[in-house]
Design an enzyme around this catalytic site. Structure first.
Site, PDB file in Angstrom:
ATOM      1  N   ASP A 331      30.980  50.194  65.762  1.00 56.23           N
ATOM      2  CA  ASP A 331      31.719  51.011  64.812  1.00 56.23           C
ATOM      3  C   ASP A 331      32.088  52.316  65.513  1.00 56.23           C
ATOM      4  OD1 ASP A 331      32.846  51.814  62.436  1.00 56.23           O
ATOM      5  OD2 ASP A 331      30.971  52.556  61.604  1.00 56.23           O
ATOM      6  N   ASP A 646      27.343  50.772  59.664  1.00 58.19           N
ATOM      7  CA  ASP A 646      26.553  51.589  58.751  1.00 58.19           C
ATOM      8  C   ASP A 646      26.892  51.352  57.285  1.00 58.19           C
ATOM      9  OD1 ASP A 646      29.057  52.653  58.712  1.00 58.19           O
ATOM     10  OD2 ASP A 646      28.484  54.688  59.298  1.00 58.19           O
ATOM     11  N   ASP A 650      30.106  46.448  56.637  1.00 60.88           N
ATOM     12  CA  ASP A 650      29.637  45.936  57.933  1.00 60.88           C
ATOM     13  C   ASP A 650      28.577  44.840  57.774  1.00 60.88           C
ATOM     14  OD1 ASP A 650      31.152  47.775  59.529  1.00 60.88           O
ATOM     15  OD2 ASP A 650      29.737  49.334  58.930  1.00 60.88           O
TER      16      ASP A 650
END
Length: 912
Positions: A331, A646, A650
């Site tokens: 990410d 996070d 996800d």
């Protein structure tokens, strides 16, 4: 209605949405309709799936080939009335089963955590009254009121908004709160760009709004993610796959050899009982009883080491998986970046300024671009910074050693840039008090504040907002000397474009005046925000972490590719990717990296996606489904994928990946429960450190296996040789158990503490298709096994020929096995280098274990109680010279073999 809640309403008008949902937008639903819809659609909760029951999950832990071998070994040793050894073996089996059971039980918590994210209270309008109700009771058609601090209780089509901003980072990956309104969008608008929608579990950060629920429970975006989590495959780790294959092969080999041993003996005329005991001895000797304990303990030590480097492991096998990782899908926000907006560039008065420092701390400088020693700000630049400070509703607070923003991250960045120029926030707010304000509204795209400049001076207006809106209200610009000059529209547009192409979020600043004595002296309205003087531009970004740049480079050096998968804008993603050097891209290159958008991914077939996922490094505006598809596409290429994240969005990809890595500070509980590893500092550098530790763990496991298998092979060969030659067994089953269990604990397990070798991050990652043991290591195992056969069987027969008793000969044979294992242990500290290159005392655990093992062997040989238990007997001291000679010979032969292989590798590399 049933089909409606499965659709989105971003592409229909407010009136049409309300009509479709059959509700009065002012009065809401009446009580009878609410009750009917609750029966129809059920509670507004995410259902959790029930898996196997606790007993079945526990019993399935024993359904593994290696466990079958251990159970057989424990049963056999029990039949031989060796209760201590049998208890140890069954203890290992039970501990491993309990660990597996606990790990599997945790897997279901991801869905439970997801269900909890939508459990809250909501303010609704029902039957014309405003009331608070539990979110679980909401139904499609309910009118929900939102205000700052609320968690959105279901998926809403917004009816009206006032300065509404919602933090959707957990769902979409967007790094800053999204401004909301009620306008209509095209049907194919991506989820992250539907500003007329509010989604379940997101957080209202500013303003108010009213919306109508069109989806509840499992039909919401979060509910859809729940389904993706449940669909994601639970993958075996590379280690578990290889150990399973190894165990299956070992099981077959042991059974075949035991049957051959029994059959040959009976054919030769030996009694069935004697041959059964020989077959048992062979089976016990061939089983590496210490392997499961070694795997568990080595992984546990890896867990402890990783915890010290800010990586918390939730599943033991994940430790080794990290060492096998070939691709890390990261990410952007908070992992590769600081998660703190930072002004990087200022353009004002015709001059460009660079801003150093990251985050909300005032450490850093502002200097003329290209001249780091020139910190002089022109008048326009100072006014631009002052405007950012005063036209601002946020403030910075220090929590422990870290500065954080209370309010909008963009405004926090403006406060920090002003502080870097020496502008004192408290002093200026007091000295230039605010009289009135026009808050930011998405309809107008700007914020304006009116300030008292003195009793005789006109009121000063400071404005910030979108550049095109600010320019439309400006009639002049402030130059470097503080004079008003004609507005250079083309120059401003050029500078704006230059900053935007760097991935910066650019705001424009202006000022105006209200004359004293006018009706609007103390009042600010949209009408008098005009005839402004343009001050300048400030460009900001969530900058990459310095340690992340170094960590990405270290991963690439180690042959681990890093890809960015983010929900943020493509331009921002490209800028950060370029700065951190993803996929080998030079950080100073002027060519932006190719970014694949989520919209493009939806048009790519699963087959073509495999190639796109392999060759592209940056993916932006990606939905949860596309993240999951990307991970699966990479796994289809036999890649070992680590995925970081996070947010709720996800979680499916985290669960699907070979190892999911969640953020411990900014991550949602859903992400943490779906992940195998949690970072306590949300830092990509910690992933790189964990990969290094994971490689060390696999190294040490391999060293243990290469050390322990020759013993099992040697014991099996000695038994087979005795049966084929028709002589007495040189070692008994109970003596084999003594060798295997004591050496595994005191010698083999010491390799778990072996420090990482210096070149561990200069090697390429292991090919996922590579077997647990390479042909070179298998050759070494057979070499040492043969040396054990020759040494133990040879001294056993020589002792008998010299007149020693059978007990003395067997005691000598047992000591040969232990001594060869002890010397060979020092060979196994590195699979390629000499122990003298490592340092003799760099692993004191090995030295200590060897010393204790020597003491135990002396007790085994000379203590009367041990003689009775293990059928051993004292031997003459002259035999120790021969025993030690065999051990030293084994060490030298293996050392010579390693030297030859090093030389061959060196010559090959020179030729290439």
């Amino acid at each position: 209605m049933e089909t409606l809640i499965k659709k989105h309403l971003h592409h229909v008008s407010v009136d049409e949405a309300v009509q479709l949902l059959d509700v009065d937008s002012q009065k809401g639903l009446d009580e009878f309709e609410i009750e009917a819809r609750q029966k129809r659609f059920g509670p507004n909760t995410i259902p959790t799936q029930t898996g196997s029951g606790p007993l079945k999950r526990l019993l399935l832990q024993f359904h593994q080939p290696l466990v079958y071998i251990l159970i057989a070994a424990g049963t056999i040793t029990g039949l031989l009335q060796e209760w201590v050894d049998s208890g140890v073996i069954f203890g290992v089996v039970l501990v491993n089963a309990l660990i597996g059971y606990l790990q599997e039980s945790k897997a279901a918590k991801a869905l439970e955590a997801l269900a909890n994210t939508v459990t809250t209270d909501a303010t609704v309008v029902r039957a014309g009254e405003t009331r608070n109700v539990p979110s679980t009771e909401l139904v499609p058609g309910d009118i929900v009121l939102l205000q700052s601090g609320d968690k959105v209780p279901a998926d809403l089509r917004l009816i009206e908004t006032r300065d509404l901003q919602i933090d959707e980072s957990a769902l979409t990956g967007e790094s800053v709160p999204v401004e909301k309104h009620s306008q209509v969008y095209q049907p194919n608008t991506p989820l992250a760009e539907r500003q007329n929608m509010a989604y379940s579990s997101t957080l209202v950060t500013y303003g108010q709004g009213r919306g109508v629920i069109f989806a509840t429970g499992s039909h919401t975006e979060v509910g859809r993610i729940s389904e993706l989590i449940s669909e994601a495959d639970i993958l075996q780790t590379p280690l578990t796959r290889k150990v399973t294959w190894f165990s299956q092969v070992l099981l077959v080999v042991i059974l075949i050899l035991a049957a051959i041993t029994f059959g040959i003996g009976v054919i030769r005329g030996e009694s069935a009982y004697v041959m059964f005991m020989a077959a048992v001895a062979l089976a016990v000797g061939a089983i590496p009883e210490g392997l499961p304990a070694a795997v568990t303990i080595t992984l546990a030590i890896g867990v402890a080491r990783m915890a010290r480097r800010r990586a918390i492991i939730r599943r033991l096998p994940a430790v080794e998986t990290l060492g096998s990782t070939t691709i890390i899908c990261s990410d952007k926000t908070g992992t590769l970046t600081e998660n703190q907006m930072t002004v990087r560039a200022i353009w004002a008065g015709g001059e460009q300024y660079d801003v150093t420092g990251v985050g909300y701390a005032a450490s850093g400088t502002i200097h003329v671009s290209g001249n780091e020693s020139n910190h002089d700000l022109n008048v326009a630049a100072r006014e631009c910074l002052l405007a950012g400070l005063l036209c601002n509703d946020s403030r910075l607070v220090k929590k422990e050693a870290r500065w954080e923003v209370q309010g909008d991250p963009t405004e926090g960045a403006l406060l920090t840039s002003a502080a870097k120029a020496g502008l004192d926030n408290d002093e200026l707010i007091t000295g230039i008090p605010r009289i009135d304000v026009i808050p930011f509204e998405s309809e107008y795209q700007y914020m304006a504040t009116l300030h008292e400049m003195g009793t005789e001076s006109p009121g000063r207006i400071y404005v910030k907002g979108a550049m095109e809106v600010i320019l439309s209200k400006c009639t002049s610009a402030l130059n470097a000397s503080g004079e008003c000059v004609p507005l250079p529209l083309e120059k401003i547009q050029h500078e704006f474009d230059q900053l935007a192409t760097q991935g910066l979020r650019v705001l424009a600043f202006a000022r105006g005046e209200i004359e004293r004595g006018t009706p609007d002296t103390n009042r600010l309205s949209h009408a008098n925000v005009s005839n402004l003087t343009f001050l300048g531009l400030q460009g900001m970004i969530d900058p990459p972490r310095a340690e992340a740049i170094a960590a990405v480079k270290a991963c690439q050096t180690a042959g681990v590719r890093v890809k960015m998968i983010t929900g943020d804008h493509a331009l921002t993603a490209a800028a950060i990717a370029q700065q951190v050097g993803l996929d080998g891209m030079a950080t100073q290159s002027d060519i932006p990296p190719k970014v694949v958008s989520g919209k493009e991914l939806t048009k790519i077939s699963d087959r073509d996606l495999i190639s796109v996922a392999e060759t592209s490094a940056v993916f932006a505006r990606v939905t949860p489904e596309e993240k999951l598809r990307l991970v699966r596409a990479l796994q289809a290429q036999k890649q070992i994928v680590a995925m970081t994240g996070d947010g709720v969005n996800d979680a499916p990809a985290l669960k699907q990946a070979d190892i999911g890595v969640a953020m411990g500070v900014g991550g949602t509980e859903v992400a943490k429960e779906a992940a195998d590893m949690v970072l306590t500092d949300d830092n990509f550098a910690s992933i790189e450190a964990a990969v290094e530790e994971g490689r060390g763990v696999f190294d040490n496991l391999t060293k243990f296996i290469v050390w322990t298998l020759p013993t099992n092979l040697g014991e099996g060969l000695v038994i087979l040789a005795a049966v084929f030659l028709g002589v007495t067994l040189p070692i008994l089953p109970v003596q084999i158990l003594w060798i295997n269990m004591t050496t595994a604990v005191l010698l083999g397990l010491m390799l778990a503490f072996e420090p990482k070798e210096e070149d561990i991050m200069q090697r390429p990652p292991r090919d996922p298709g590579t077997p647990l043991l390479t042909s070179e290591l298998i050759g070494r195992i057979f070499l040492v096994g043969t040396l054990l056969l020759l040494g133990a069987f040879g001294l056993f027969e020589w002792a008998l020929l010299s007149g020693s008793s059978i007990e003395e000969a067997r005691t000598i044979a047992v000591n040969v096995f232990v001594m060869v294992e002890l010397f060979y242990l020092f060979n196994c500290r590195s699979l390629t280098r000499s122990m003298f290159q490592l340092g003799l005392f760099s692993n004191l655990w090995v030295v200590g274990g060897a010393a204790i093992m020597i003491v135990l062997q002396l007790l085994y040989t000379y203590a009367p109680s041990m003689n009775r238990l293990f059928h051993s007997t004292p031997i003459g001291w002259n035999w120790w010279g021969w025993i030690i000679s065999v051990g030293v010979t084994a060490y030298c032969v293996v050392g010579f073999e390693k030297w030859i292989r090093r030389r061959q590798t060196s010559l090959t590399s020179k030729e290439n």
